[in-house]
Design an enzyme around this catalytic site. Sequence first.
Site, PDB file in Angstrom:
ATOM      1  N   HIS A  88      82.651  33.046  89.609  1.00  0.00           N
ATOM      2  CA  HIS A  88      82.476  33.312  91.056  1.00  0.00           C
ATOM      3  C   HIS A  88      82.669  34.356  91.439  1.00  0.00           C
ATOM      4  O   HIS A  88      83.477  35.233  90.641  1.00  0.00           O
ATOM      5  CB  HIS A  88      83.360  32.322  91.866  1.00  0.00           C
ATOM      6  CG  HIS A  88      83.134  31.958  93.208  1.00  0.00           C
ATOM      7  ND1 HIS A  88      83.643  33.051  94.001  1.00  0.00           N
ATOM      8  CD2 HIS A  88      82.529  31.022  93.935  1.00  0.00           C
ATOM      9  CE1 HIS A  88      83.238  32.478  95.299  1.00  0.00           C
ATOM     10  NE2 HIS A  88      82.576  31.309  95.230  1.00  0.00           N
ATOM     11  N   ASP A  92      80.363  23.808  92.217  1.00  0.00           N
ATOM     12  CA  ASP A  92      79.212  23.082  91.899  1.00  0.00           C
ATOM     13  C   ASP A  92      79.340  22.148  90.517  1.00  0.00           C
ATOM     14  O   ASP A  92      78.276  21.310  90.302  1.00  0.00           O
ATOM     15  CB  ASP A  92      77.969  24.205  91.697  1.00  0.00           C
ATOM     16  CG  ASP A  92      77.884  24.593  93.197  1.00  0.00           C
ATOM     17  OD1 ASP A  92      77.481  23.917  94.073  1.00  0.00           O
ATOM     18  OD2 ASP A  92      77.754  26.071  93.051  1.00  0.00           O
TER      19      ASP A  92
HETATM   20  C1  LIG Z   1      78.541  32.962  90.564  1.00  0.00           C
HETATM   21  C2  LIG Z   1      77.855  34.440  89.722  1.00  0.00           C
HETATM   22  C3  LIG Z   1      76.640  34.501  90.238  1.00  0.00           C
HETATM   23  C4  LIG Z   1      78.740  35.446  90.140  1.00  0.00           C
HETATM   24  O1  LIG Z   1      78.069  36.479  89.758  1.00  0.00           O
HETATM   25  P1  LIG Z   1      78.850  38.139  89.863  1.00  0.00           P
HETATM   26  O2  LIG Z   1      79.971  38.121  90.995  1.00  0.00           O
HETATM   27  O3  LIG Z   1      77.778  39.040  90.050  1.00  0.00           O
HETATM   28  O4  LIG Z   1      79.204  38.187  88.408  1.00  0.00           O
HETATM   29  P2  LIG Z   1      78.499  38.653  87.153  1.00  0.00           P
HETATM   30  O5  LIG Z   1      77.345  37.774  87.035  1.00  0.00           O
HETATM   31  O6  LIG Z   1      78.429  39.988  87.031  1.00  0.00           O
HETATM   32  O7  LIG Z   1      79.665  38.114  86.052  1.00  0.00           O
HETATM   33  C5  LIG Z   1      80.559  38.986  85.543  1.00  0.00           C
HETATM   34  C6  LIG Z   1      80.807  38.677  84.082  1.00  0.00           C
HETATM   35  O8  LIG Z   1      80.865  37.413  83.660  1.00  0.00           O
HETATM   36  C7  LIG Z   1      79.762  36.972  83.184  1.00  0.00           C
HETATM   37  N1  LIG Z   1      79.536  35.674  83.489  1.00  0.00           N
HETATM   38  C8  LIG Z   1      79.578  35.383  84.850  1.00  0.00           C
HETATM   39  N2  LIG Z   1      79.253  33.875  84.968  1.00  0.00           N
HETATM   40  C9  LIG Z   1      79.063  33.312  83.814  1.00  0.00           C
HETATM   41  C10 LIG Z   1      78.794  32.130  83.388  1.00  0.00           C
HETATM   42  N3  LIG Z   1      78.668  30.967  84.226  1.00  0.00           N
HETATM   43  N4  LIG Z   1      78.653  32.004  82.133  1.00  0.00           N
HETATM   44  C11 LIG Z   1      78.808  32.934  81.233  1.00  0.00           C
HETATM   45  N5  LIG Z   1      78.921  34.306  81.571  1.00  0.00           N
HETATM   46  C12 LIG Z   1      79.258  34.455  82.818  1.00  0.00           C
HETATM   47  C13 LIG Z   1      78.667  37.740  83.203  1.00  0.00           C
HETATM   48  O9  LIG Z   1      77.559  37.867  82.254  1.00  0.00           O
HETATM   49  C14 LIG Z   1      79.286  39.150  83.406  1.00  0.00           C
HETATM   50  O10 LIG Z   1      79.492  39.552  82.118  1.00  0.00           O
HETATM   51  P3  LIG Z   1      79.561  41.300  81.679  1.00  0.00           P
HETATM   52  O11 LIG Z   1      80.691  41.706  82.450  1.00  0.00           O
HETATM   53  O12 LIG Z   1      79.700  41.348  80.229  1.00  0.00           O
HETATM   54  O13 LIG Z   1      78.245  41.906  82.253  1.00  0.00           O
HETATM   55  C15 LIG Z   1      77.881  34.226  88.317  1.00  0.00           C
HETATM   56  O14 LIG Z   1      79.217  33.758  87.700  1.00  0.00           O
HETATM   57  C16 LIG Z   1      77.082  32.943  87.856  1.00  0.00           C
HETATM   58  O15 LIG Z   1      75.680  33.198  87.651  1.00  0.00           O
HETATM   59  N6  LIG Z   1      77.463  31.691  87.526  1.00  0.00           N
HETATM   60  C17 LIG Z   1      76.621  30.712  87.347  1.00  0.00           C
HETATM   61  C18 LIG Z   1      75.803  30.104  88.512  1.00  0.00           C
HETATM   62  C19 LIG Z   1      76.792  29.264  89.409  1.00  0.00           C
HETATM   63  O16 LIG Z   1      77.665  28.597  89.140  1.00  0.00           O
HETATM   64  N7  LIG Z   1      76.886  29.687  90.783  1.00  0.00           N
HETATM   65  C20 LIG Z   1      77.440  29.056  91.936  1.00  0.00           C
HETATM   66  C21 LIG Z   1      78.653  30.167  92.454  1.00  0.00           C
HETATM   67  S1  LIG Z   1      79.657  29.282  93.614  1.00  0.00           S
END
Ligand SMILES: CC(C)(COP(=O)(O)OP(=O)(O)OC[C@H]1O[C@@H](n2cnc3c(N)ncnc32)[C@H](O)[C@@H]1OP(=O)(O)O)[C@@H](O)C(=O)NCCC(=O)NCCS
Length: 382
Positions: A263, A319
Amino acid sequence: MSNAPAPSKGLADVIVADTVKSKVDGQNGRLYYLGYRIEDLAENATFEEVAYLLLNNRLPNKSELEAFTASIANQAAVEPDVINIMKQLPKNAHPMAVLQAVVAILGMLDPEAASSTPEANMNKAVRLIAKTPTVVAAWARIREGLEPVAPRTDLGLAANFVYMFKDRQPTETEIDAINVYLVLLADHGFNASTFTSRVVTGTDADVHSAVASAIGALKGPKHGGANEAAMKMFFEIGEPENVENWFKSEVKEKGRKIMGIGHRVYKAPDPRAAILKVRAKALAESSGNRKWYDIAEKLESLARADEYFQERALYANVDYYSSIVLYTIGIEPDMMTPLFAMSRMAGWTAHIMEQWADNRLIRPKANYVGEIDKPWVPLSDR
Ligand SMILES: CC(C)(COP(=O)(O)OP(=O)(O)OC[C@H]1O[C@@H](n2cnc3c(N)ncnc32)[C@H](O)[C@@H]1OP(=O)(O)O)[C@@H](O)C(=O)NCCC(=O)NCCS
């Protein structure tokens, strides 16, 4: 080289406005609507009560709640023209695309379409909250070639949705599961879809335009689409005994993200996930099929024990377990995000009115990093 400060990618940590609607305390894993803790609301409130709270900035008293609940039920029906248009849409259309299109149509038919006074906006908010479950349930039936079921005026919103969706009397378990889900997802600070709704409102566009845009933002798997994506991931895993291999090959080796984990704001467990996990377990046990819950729980434990997830403070979000709750009561994966929209409709419209109350065009700047003053090249010379 530009001297402008580096942009904050994804607007992370950028504060763009004040709000009284909800507070997401990401460090401590807490969520409040108008100051009330989400745990108390989930335990005690109906979705209508929460919608009233978000729209009016205070809890209703008994007679106000009765009047508001009745007003929602009385405005739940959609015009036959809307149902006829829905019947013309491709049956394989994504339900979120259908909902977005129908919200735009409801905007054209709205009796106060041309007005954006506070009173008209409040009326539109209530109409949208009332009609969205009807549209979602109608589409679930239309795409199966079935006739939609008209809403009843004697049922609360959660019960009415189940009644229209299943064409039968809802059980207490179903009503409770849907109500808790709707309460938990009603608002969440400046999430992508709510921010979208406020950006559109910033242009003085009408409520339906702002909501239709928010639905587009919610559809993506990084936002509301994550419940659908999580359930499809559990299907792909298939059996609890496959979880370990799947985690090793898909997550650790191929670097796939686990849907429903992580998140932008929560760096502590999402309080909504904890509530839904308990519900998901109870529902799975009472349904006699614990398989999907067991897969989810095993995958979550593997992630929690893994250094990569620990270092990045990645926890199950709302979710993750909501997909199990919804699937267990018969909601197919692609209908899950529309249920999220049914709930967030309260938050979107509350934020739209808050934006209208002190509206200014939302127009950030971009840091232009391209070239300038390039010589014009005639077409014949390129
Ligand atoms: C929610 C989300 C979009 C947040 O995105 P964000 O704040 O931009 O964070 P990031 O995607 O940059 O994630 C930070 C780090 O954690 C990792 N990460 C984040 N969510 C992850 C997941 N679900 N599984 C594995 N790795 C994950 C990223 O790859 C990143 O790694 P890095 O630092 O080595 O590059 C992201 O966690 C995600 O895509 N989750 C899955 C989809 C989801 O459940 N969305 C609903 C949110 S309520």
